[in-house]
Design an enzyme around this catalytic site. Sequence first.
Site, PDB file in Angstrom:
ATOM      1  CB  SER A   1       8.462   1.555   0.668  1.00 50.32           C
ATOM      2  OG  SER A   1       7.425   2.500   0.761  1.00 50.32           O
TER       3      SER A   1
ATOM      4  NE  ARG B   1      -0.425  -0.046   5.007  1.00 50.94           N
ATOM      5  CZ  ARG B   1      -1.004   0.221   6.173  1.00 50.94           C
ATOM      6  NH1 ARG B   1      -2.270   0.598   6.209  1.00 50.94           N
ATOM      7  NH2 ARG B   1      -0.320   0.106   7.304  1.00 50.94           N
TER       8      ARG B   1
ATOM      9  CE1 TYR C   1       7.848   8.725   9.293  1.00 42.73           C
ATOM     10  CE2 TYR C   1       8.114  11.075   8.897  1.00 42.73           C
ATOM     11  CZ  TYR C   1       7.869   9.804   8.423  1.00 42.73           C
ATOM     12  OH  TYR C   1       7.655   9.609   7.081  1.00 42.73           O
TER      13      TYR C   1
END
Length: 220
Positions: A88, A12, A153
């Site tokens: 990814s 996705r 992050y």
Amino acid sequence: MNRVCLVFGGSRGIGGAISKAFAREGDNVIILAKNPTRIDAAVQKLKDLGGGGNHSGVVCNISDEAAVETRLAQINEKYGRIDILVNSAGMNKDGLLLRTSKKEVMELMQSNLVGPMISSRVVLKQMIKQKQGCIINIGSIVGFKGNIGQTSYGASKAGLLGFTRCLAKEVASRGIRVNLIAPGFIRTDMTGGAQFLQMEHHIPMGRLVMQMRWQGQLYF
């Protein structure tokens, strides 16, 4: 010969779009992700594109070092080569640093930084034998510019940038390319609708990229 492309997080989001781009060019795409239902659906979409590649999916958590080594060894044994690795897969959990636990920090670092380092180390063994290959890490603009509430992050993506630059210099003489793509804010499953609308208010044109599109051929 069709390239063998491994895409972690290819079921996705950005990884899914990259998987489709490779599939359209006739490459053999192997999607590696945690959710078997999403993997099956994503692989079927690749087959429906009709590019002619041999597509498959493997359940694998990039944070699990043993699983990564085992799965990639099986893939290499089946195909005899690995041409492209796309890292990814990743996670994000927004929150101010004072409200973030050590466990949350470590989980995010393991997924976004340590995982890609492990998968890269494993595929490099085969790529060095081939004297060619390409590793593509998916970073983020947050790793360059920072953002409130994304300390962990941002740190993981900044670390991924440093890792990419160093590894590229280590293996360039072996004919292996290592690159990082640092997208801005893109509508994916990871970016919720409310957050997306909030970001639009900070852009003069009041709009963001609505979907991933690839034009032309991929020369990774």
